[in-house]
Design an enzyme around this catalytic site. Structure first.
Site, PDB file in Angstrom:
ATOM      1  N   ASP A  75      35.736  30.042  51.024  1.00  0.00           N
ATOM      2  CA  ASP A  75      35.239  29.947  49.648  1.00  0.00           C
ATOM      3  C   ASP A  75      35.784  28.683  48.985  1.00  0.00           C
ATOM      4  OD1 ASP A  75      37.828  31.009  49.764  1.00  0.00           O
ATOM      5  OD2 ASP A  75      37.564  32.291  48.016  1.00  0.00           O
ATOM      6  N   ARG A  76      37.032  28.328  49.273  1.00  0.00           N
ATOM      7  CA  ARG A  76      37.614  27.105  48.732  1.00  0.00           C
ATOM      8  C   ARG A  76      36.934  25.881  49.324  1.00  0.00           C
ATOM      9  NH1 ARG A  76      43.870  27.837  49.857  1.00  0.00           N
ATOM     10  NH2 ARG A  76      44.092  26.037  48.440  1.00  0.00           N
ATOM     11  N   ASP A  83      39.000  28.701  40.818  1.00  0.00           N
ATOM     12  CA  ASP A  83      38.186  29.850  41.239  1.00  0.00           C
ATOM     13  C   ASP A  83      38.998  31.101  40.953  1.00  0.00           C
ATOM     14  OD1 ASP A  83      36.561  31.746  42.395  1.00  0.00           O
ATOM     15  OD2 ASP A  83      36.164  30.580  44.202  1.00  0.00           O
ATOM     16  N   THR A 140      52.491  49.101  24.801  1.00  0.00           N
ATOM     17  CA  THR A 140      52.663  48.748  26.203  1.00  0.00           C
ATOM     18  C   THR A 140      51.393  48.124  26.771  1.00  0.00           C
ATOM     19  OG1 THR A 140      54.256  50.531  26.493  1.00  0.00           O
ATOM     20  CG2 THR A 140      53.252  49.638  28.495  1.00  0.00           C
ATOM     21  N   THR A 183      39.930  37.899  42.753  1.00  0.00           N
ATOM     22  CA  THR A 183      41.062  38.727  43.153  1.00  0.00           C
ATOM     23  C   THR A 183      42.327  37.881  43.220  1.00  0.00           C
ATOM     24  OG1 THR A 183      39.551  40.108  44.438  1.00  0.00           O
ATOM     25  CG2 THR A 183      41.899  40.312  44.911  1.00  0.00           C
TER      26      THR A 183
END
Length: 261
Positions: A108-109, A129, A188, A132
Protein backbone atom coordinates in the site's frame (compact mmCIF):
# COMPACT_ATOMS: atom_id res chain seq x y z
CA UNK A 1 -15.12 5.74 -18.12
CA UNK A 2 -15.00 4.13 -21.58
CA UNK A 3 -11.27 3.99 -22.19
CA UNK A 4 -9.56 0.61 -22.52
CA UNK A 5 -7.00 1.74 -19.93
CA UNK A 6 -9.19 0.92 -16.96
CA UNK A 7 -7.72 -1.25 -14.22
CA UNK A 8 -9.68 -2.96 -11.48
CA UNK A 9 -7.74 -1.93 -8.37
CA UNK A 10 -8.16 -3.91 -5.17
CA UNK A 11 -6.75 -2.65 -1.88
CA UNK A 12 -7.01 -5.16 0.99
CA UNK A 13 -6.03 -3.46 4.22
CA UNK A 14 -5.76 -4.85 7.72
CA UNK A 15 -9.45 -4.31 8.44
CA UNK A 16 -11.16 -3.17 5.21
CA UNK A 17 -11.13 -3.92 1.49
CA UNK A 18 -11.68 -1.32 -1.23
CA UNK A 19 -12.20 -1.84 -4.95
CA UNK A 20 -12.55 0.62 -7.84
CA UNK A 21 -12.16 0.96 -11.58
CA UNK A 22 -9.24 3.31 -12.21
CA UNK A 23 -8.54 5.14 -15.48
CA UNK A 24 -4.75 5.24 -15.70
CA UNK A 25 -4.84 8.03 -18.28
CA UNK A 26 -6.77 10.49 -16.11
CA UNK A 27 -5.69 9.07 -12.73
CA UNK A 28 -9.32 8.96 -11.65
CA UNK A 29 -11.47 6.24 -10.14
CA UNK A 30 -15.10 5.20 -10.41
CA UNK A 31 -17.53 2.74 -8.84
CA UNK A 32 -15.57 2.55 -5.59
CA UNK A 33 -16.84 -0.04 -3.10
CA UNK A 34 -15.56 -0.74 0.43
CA UNK A 35 -16.40 -3.30 3.09
CA UNK A 36 -14.98 -4.84 6.25
CA UNK A 37 -12.69 -7.83 5.77
CA UNK A 38 -15.04 -9.87 7.94
CA UNK A 39 -17.52 -9.59 5.05
CA UNK A 40 -14.96 -10.51 2.38
CA UNK A 41 -16.46 -13.85 1.37
CA UNK A 42 -19.95 -12.41 0.97
CA UNK A 43 -19.06 -9.06 -0.58
CA UNK A 44 -16.05 -9.56 -2.85
CA UNK A 45 -17.54 -11.12 -5.99
CA UNK A 46 -20.78 -9.07 -5.89
CA UNK A 47 -18.63 -5.93 -5.62
CA UNK A 48 -16.65 -6.89 -8.73
CA UNK A 49 -19.88 -7.55 -10.63
CA UNK A 50 -21.21 -4.12 -9.62
CA UNK A 51 -18.01 -2.41 -10.79
CA UNK A 52 -18.00 -4.27 -14.10
CA UNK A 53 -21.64 -3.32 -14.71
CA UNK A 54 -20.71 0.34 -14.40
CA UNK A 55 -17.35 0.10 -16.17
CA UNK A 56 -17.12 -2.77 -18.63
CA UNK A 57 -13.70 -2.00 -20.16
CA UNK A 58 -11.40 -3.52 -17.56
CA UNK A 59 -7.93 -4.27 -18.96
CA UNK A 60 -6.48 -6.01 -15.90
CA UNK A 61 -6.67 -6.47 -12.12
CA UNK A 62 -4.02 -5.30 -9.64
CA UNK A 63 -4.21 -6.34 -5.98
CA UNK A 64 -2.39 -4.70 -3.09
CA UNK A 65 -2.78 -6.41 0.25
CA UNK A 66 -1.25 -6.61 3.71
CA UNK A 67 -3.26 -9.81 4.38
CA UNK A 68 -1.59 -12.57 2.37
CA UNK A 69 -4.40 -15.12 2.64
CA UNK A 70 -6.94 -12.61 1.32
CA UNK A 71 -4.63 -11.55 -1.52
CA UNK A 72 -4.40 -15.16 -2.71
CA UNK A 73 -8.15 -15.61 -2.35
CA UNK A 74 -8.82 -12.41 -4.28
CA UNK A 75 -6.54 -13.51 -7.11
CA UNK A 76 -8.30 -16.87 -7.31
CA UNK A 77 -11.72 -15.21 -7.37
CA UNK A 78 -10.57 -12.94 -10.22
CA UNK A 79 -9.81 -15.94 -12.41
CA UNK A 80 -12.20 -14.74 -15.13
CA UNK A 81 -9.78 -11.89 -15.94
CA UNK A 82 -6.81 -12.56 -18.24
CA UNK A 83 -4.31 -10.38 -16.35
CA UNK A 84 -4.36 -10.51 -12.53
CA UNK A 85 -1.38 -9.29 -10.45
CA UNK A 86 -0.58 -9.31 -6.76
CA UNK A 87 1.56 -6.21 -6.30
CA UNK A 88 5.11 -6.67 -5.04
CA UNK A 89 8.36 -4.79 -5.28
CA UNK A 90 10.55 -5.50 -8.29
CA UNK A 91 13.50 -3.78 -9.95
CA UNK A 92 11.62 -2.46 -13.00
CA UNK A 93 9.23 -0.15 -11.18
CA UNK A 94 9.10 3.48 -12.37
CA UNK A 95 10.42 4.56 -8.96
CA UNK A 96 13.42 3.30 -7.01
CA UNK A 97 13.05 2.11 -3.43
CA UNK A 98 15.67 3.03 -0.83
CA UNK A 99 14.68 0.51 1.85
CA UNK A 100 16.78 -2.06 3.72
CA UNK A 101 14.63 -4.92 2.45
CA UNK A 102 12.20 -3.71 -0.25
CA UNK A 103 10.32 -7.02 -0.12
CA UNK A 104 9.14 -6.15 3.40
CA UNK A 105 7.75 -2.77 2.33
CA UNK A 106 3.96 -2.68 2.56
CA UNK A 107 2.59 -2.61 -0.97
CA UNK A 108 0.00 0.00 0.00
CA UNK A 109 2.92 2.34 0.73
CA UNK A 110 4.48 1.41 -2.60
CA UNK A 111 1.18 2.16 -4.38
CA UNK A 112 0.88 5.53 -2.66
CA UNK A 113 4.36 6.42 -3.90
CA UNK A 114 3.53 5.29 -7.46
CA UNK A 115 0.43 7.49 -7.44
CA UNK A 116 2.27 10.55 -6.13
CA UNK A 117 5.09 10.05 -8.64
CA UNK A 118 2.52 10.29 -11.45
CA UNK A 119 0.37 13.04 -9.95
CA UNK A 120 3.19 15.35 -8.84
CA UNK A 121 5.87 14.72 -11.44
CA UNK A 122 9.34 15.48 -10.15
CA UNK A 123 8.25 16.92 -6.80
CA UNK A 124 9.19 15.80 -3.32
CA UNK A 125 6.15 14.22 -1.64
CA UNK A 126 5.27 13.57 1.97
CA UNK A 127 2.63 10.84 1.97
CA UNK A 128 0.32 10.28 4.95
CA UNK A 129 -1.84 7.14 5.01
CA UNK A 130 -4.05 6.88 8.08
CA UNK A 131 -5.69 3.54 8.74
CA UNK A 132 -5.14 0.72 11.23
CA UNK A 133 -1.59 2.03 11.19
CA UNK A 134 -0.47 5.48 10.11
CA UNK A 135 2.45 5.76 7.71
CA UNK A 136 4.22 9.02 6.91
CA UNK A 137 6.51 8.36 3.96
CA UNK A 138 8.83 10.40 1.77
CA UNK A 139 9.19 10.32 -2.02
CA UNK A 140 12.23 12.30 -3.13
CA UNK A 141 12.03 14.12 -6.44
CA UNK A 142 9.13 12.00 -7.57
CA UNK A 143 11.59 9.19 -8.19
CA UNK A 144 12.93 7.63 -5.00
CA UNK A 145 10.94 6.17 -2.11
CA UNK A 146 13.06 6.93 0.96
CA UNK A 147 11.05 5.12 3.65
CA UNK A 148 9.25 6.88 6.45
CA UNK A 149 7.63 6.39 9.84
CA UNK A 150 4.89 4.10 11.18
CA UNK A 151 2.69 4.63 14.23
CA UNK A 152 -0.56 3.10 15.47
CA UNK A 153 -3.78 4.47 13.99
CA UNK A 154 -6.23 6.27 16.25
CA UNK A 155 -8.69 3.39 16.45
CA UNK A 156 -5.82 0.97 17.12
CA UNK A 157 -4.68 3.11 20.05
CA UNK A 158 -8.21 3.27 21.46
CA UNK A 159 -8.64 -0.52 21.25
CA UNK A 160 -5.25 -1.12 22.86
CA UNK A 161 -6.08 1.15 25.82
CA UNK A 162 -9.40 -0.61 26.37
CA UNK A 163 -8.07 -4.16 25.98
CA UNK A 164 -4.89 -3.75 27.99
CA UNK A 165 -6.35 -1.95 31.00
CA UNK A 166 -9.08 -2.80 33.49
CA UNK A 167 -10.52 0.67 33.92
CA UNK A 168 -10.37 2.47 30.58
CA UNK A 169 -13.56 2.26 28.50
CA UNK A 170 -14.01 1.66 24.78
CA UNK A 171 -14.48 4.97 22.99
CA UNK A 172 -15.79 6.02 19.58
CA UNK A 173 -13.37 8.44 17.96
CA UNK A 174 -15.76 9.54 15.21
CA UNK A 175 -17.98 12.60 15.45
CA UNK A 176 -15.39 14.55 17.42
CA UNK A 177 -16.12 18.19 18.21
CA UNK A 178 -14.06 20.93 19.85
CA UNK A 179 -15.26 19.99 23.32
CA UNK A 180 -14.00 16.41 23.11
CA UNK A 181 -10.49 17.28 21.94
CA UNK A 182 -9.74 20.14 24.31
CA UNK A 183 -7.46 19.77 27.31
CA UNK A 184 -7.62 19.55 30.22
CA UNK A 185 -10.48 17.10 29.54
CA UNK A 186 -13.02 16.43 32.29
CA UNK A 187 -14.08 12.80 31.75
CA UNK A 188 -12.20 9.60 31.08
CA UNK A 189 -13.74 9.27 27.61
CA UNK A 190 -12.80 12.85 26.70
CA UNK A 191 -9.30 12.36 28.10
CA UNK A 192 -8.80 9.36 25.84
CA UNK A 193 -10.19 11.22 22.82
CA UNK A 194 -8.02 14.24 23.48
CA UNK A 195 -4.89 12.22 24.16
CA UNK A 196 -5.19 10.05 21.08
CA UNK A 197 -6.29 12.73 18.63
CA UNK A 198 -4.02 15.55 19.77
CA UNK A 199 -1.12 13.16 20.30
CA UNK A 200 -1.50 11.58 16.87
CA UNK A 201 -1.90 14.93 15.14
CA UNK A 202 1.21 16.15 16.94
CA UNK A 203 3.19 13.08 15.89
CA UNK A 204 2.15 13.54 12.25
CA UNK A 205 3.07 17.24 12.38
CA UNK A 206 6.49 16.43 13.85
CA UNK A 207 7.25 13.89 11.12
CA UNK A 208 6.20 16.36 8.42
CA UNK A 209 8.39 19.06 9.95
CA UNK A 210 11.37 16.70 9.97
CA UNK A 211 10.95 16.02 6.26
CA UNK A 212 10.57 19.72 5.51
CA UNK A 213 13.66 20.49 7.60
CA UNK A 214 15.69 17.96 5.63
CA UNK A 215 14.43 19.45 2.39
CA UNK A 216 15.28 22.96 3.52
CA UNK A 217 18.80 21.97 4.51
CA UNK A 218 19.31 20.75 0.94
CA UNK A 219 17.98 23.94 -0.57
CA UNK A 220 14.78 22.32 -1.90
CA UNK A 221 11.40 23.35 -0.51
CA UNK A 222 9.30 22.12 -3.43
CA UNK A 223 7.27 19.60 -1.44
CA UNK A 224 3.73 18.25 -1.82
CA UNK A 225 1.95 16.81 1.21
CA UNK A 226 -0.70 14.22 0.29
CA UNK A 227 -2.98 12.33 2.68
CA UNK A 228 -5.27 9.35 2.35
CA UNK A 229 -6.86 6.59 4.43
CA UNK A 230 -10.07 6.13 6.34
CA UNK A 231 -8.68 7.61 9.55
CA UNK A 232 -7.38 10.81 7.99
CA UNK A 233 -10.58 12.83 8.38
CA UNK A 234 -10.50 12.26 12.15
CA UNK A 235 -7.17 14.02 12.63
CA UNK A 236 -7.15 16.30 9.57
CA UNK A 237 -8.63 19.35 11.38
CA UNK A 238 -5.93 19.03 14.06
CA UNK A 239 -2.89 18.82 11.76
CA UNK A 240 -1.52 22.29 11.02
CA UNK A 241 1.64 22.92 9.02
CA UNK A 242 2.55 26.56 8.40
CA UNK A 243 2.56 27.63 4.75
CA UNK A 244 1.70 24.15 3.48
CA UNK A 245 -1.62 22.75 2.27
CA UNK A 246 -2.24 19.05 2.75
CA UNK A 247 -3.96 17.53 -0.29
CA UNK A 248 -6.55 14.90 0.67
CA UNK A 249 -6.73 12.16 -2.00
CA UNK A 250 -9.12 9.41 -0.84
CA UNK A 251 -8.32 6.99 -3.70
CA UNK A 252 -4.54 7.44 -3.66
CA UNK A 253 -3.75 3.78 -2.95
CA UNK A 254 -6.22 2.48 -5.54
CA UNK A 255 -4.83 4.84 -8.19
CA UNK A 256 -1.27 3.74 -7.38
CA UNK A 257 -2.29 0.10 -7.56
CA UNK A 258 -3.63 0.67 -11.07
CA UNK A 259 -0.26 2.12 -12.14
CA UNK A 260 1.66 -0.98 -11.11
CA UNK A 261 3.34 -2.79 -14.00
Amino acid sequence: MTTMNNVLSIDIGSTRTHLAAVDVDTLSSACRIGFDNTDFNARFLPSIKNIISGCQHIAKVNITSCVKILAVKAKDLCGSFDDVNIIRHHDNLPISVNYENPQTLGTDRLCNALACASMFNGQNCIIIDSGTAITIDYLRGGKTFEGGAILPGCATQARALHRQTDALPSVNLRGIDDDTVSIPATSTEKCINAGILLGTAGAVERCICEYLRINGSKGNNDTVIAATGGGWEIIRPLVNINHHTIKTIPDLTLIGAALYI
